[in-house]
Design an enzyme around this catalytic site. Sequence first.
Site, PDB file in Angstrom:
ATOM      1  N   HIS A 187       0.816  -1.220   0.000  1.00  0.00           N
ATOM      2  CA  HIS A 187       0.000   0.000   0.000  1.00  0.00           C
ATOM      3  C   HIS A 187       0.848   1.268   0.000  1.00  0.00           C
ATOM      4  O   HIS A 187       0.326   2.350  -0.257  1.00  0.00           O
ATOM      5  CB  HIS A 187      -1.000  -0.001   1.161  1.00  0.00           C
ATOM      6  CG  HIS A 187      -0.408   0.263   2.518  1.00  0.00           C
ATOM      7  ND1 HIS A 187      -0.092  -0.735   3.417  1.00  0.00           N
ATOM      8  CD2 HIS A 187      -0.093   1.413   3.147  1.00  0.00           C
ATOM      9  CE1 HIS A 187       0.380  -0.209   4.526  1.00  0.00           C
ATOM     10  NE2 HIS A 187       0.396   1.105   4.390  1.00  0.00           N
ATOM     11  N   ASP A 217       0.239  -7.699   1.500  1.00  0.00           N
ATOM     12  CA  ASP A 217       0.638  -6.300   1.622  1.00  0.00           C
ATOM     13  C   ASP A 217       2.152  -6.126   1.691  1.00  0.00           C
ATOM     14  O   ASP A 217       2.667  -5.375   2.523  1.00  0.00           O
ATOM     15  CB  ASP A 217      -0.026  -5.647   2.837  1.00  0.00           C
ATOM     16  CG  ASP A 217      -0.052  -4.126   2.721  1.00  0.00           C
ATOM     17  OD1 ASP A 217       0.299  -3.598   1.642  1.00  0.00           O
ATOM     18  OD2 ASP A 217      -0.400  -3.452   3.710  1.00  0.00           O
ATOM     19  N   SER A 300       4.740   2.685   7.734  1.00  0.00           N
ATOM     20  CA  SER A 300       4.429   1.536   6.879  1.00  0.00           C
ATOM     21  C   SER A 300       5.661   1.090   6.101  1.00  0.00           C
ATOM     22  O   SER A 300       6.314   1.905   5.446  1.00  0.00           O
ATOM     23  CB  SER A 300       3.322   1.888   5.891  1.00  0.00           C
ATOM     24  OG  SER A 300       2.071   1.752   6.479  1.00  0.00           O
TER      25      SER A 300
END
Length: 462
Positions: A187, A217, A300
């Site tokens: 993402h 992911d 992230s």
Amino acid sequence: MSDFYGGENPGGEDPNKKKPGMGKKFLLILLAIVLVSGVVGGGVYYVTQMIEPEDGWASLFTSEEDTSSLIVKDTENTTEEASSSESQTAAETVPVTGETQIAQVESADAAAASGSTGGVVIVDVSDVVDSTLPSIVAITNTIVYENYKNYYGFYSKPDDTYEVTGSGSGIILGDNGSELWIVTNNHVIEDATSLTITFNNGLTAEAYVKGTDEDNDVAVVGVSLASLSDETKSSIRAIAIGDSDSLRMGEGVIAIGNALGFGQSVTTGCISALNRVMQTTDGSTMTLIQTDAAINPGNSGGALLDRDGRLIGINVAKLSDSDVEGMGFAIPISQVRDIIDELSLIKGIGGDDKVSEEDYPYLGVQLKDISENMVTNYGMPAGILVYYVEENSPAQVAGIMNNDVITSFDGHTVRTYEDLNQLLPYYAGGTTVMLTVSRMEQGSYQEQTVEVTLGFRADHTS
């Protein structure tokens, strides 16, 4: 991203399609799991604290070790953190039998000698951080969004575009002699039109996507080693990989990442829980490590480390609510290590590796994009529809048929003709690639892999 019919004509995009996001949304009952990539716009940093359940979905959040659901109530503080706090308070108020015990305040010398101040233990992880920072990078991406106008309800075309810049983190895995491999979250790089890597010495380089795995992911991006200065090459190193399968609750951890896009920052904590199972919007699940080390937007793709500085997890999300504190999540490295290895071996797309005009590849199909409306309302796969296969073309020889839907090209996910068009310039004619197609069989789409040897465009143009 633009949609094109037949490879040239605009159209196919659902006019009601929502703007693409930075990744999958996750929701705990009454609380929001926020994917921790940050968004920068116009020089001002905006952080989304809550994800609203626009689609009316909710996820259950459970542990394989504890099969009961985590229930959050408005009127009762019954989260795991609250239970822990109540237990601690109860332990502190148990009457002491026998001789009365009085807590003594340590002298400055005693506190210094014991490494504590006022009863608070200070943990020094600076040596581990110093040895690990050369393996952590900041990632800045640029995404171009398009506003669409509706034309008689049949198709849309771009009205105007605007750019949004996002931030995330990455971890250096190693290199193959010509390119550097960096792992991050899918993402973080999804839909990006450009990627910039900032290394620990402050210098930057352009990156390109090698491979992605949306379900887990994770993604691997590459940086050409030829584009790096000697200073940068000497300042970076590959991360040491740990074993997330051997983790225990309560074990100390360190999180490093590009929090809020400000640059690398360090937080510490412990393993709060293992095998946390989270359901995503598409019905799939992710099994994650829960930690109380602070995880913030921009983290992230960053590293969750054990006390020896070995990578045990890839930071991915946090639980965000005014009543919640210290619930961050990471993808266990042992769970995705084989996937990352496979993604690293996919041919990188970017840099100066484009083939010459005489070697430009030829597939022999005519394509059109499948709109989001068709995917949602008619159950078609998200990909590119083959509406004509040329006779004796590489596609026909490989067995590709009219009405097949191409969803992957040589390990790269493709959703639009433009996605495929960005890949082809890096593959010379004569190269054999694997295509994933979905084909309608007995009333439903069945996925299969097709091996195609690309032809030369020069042989099929006058």
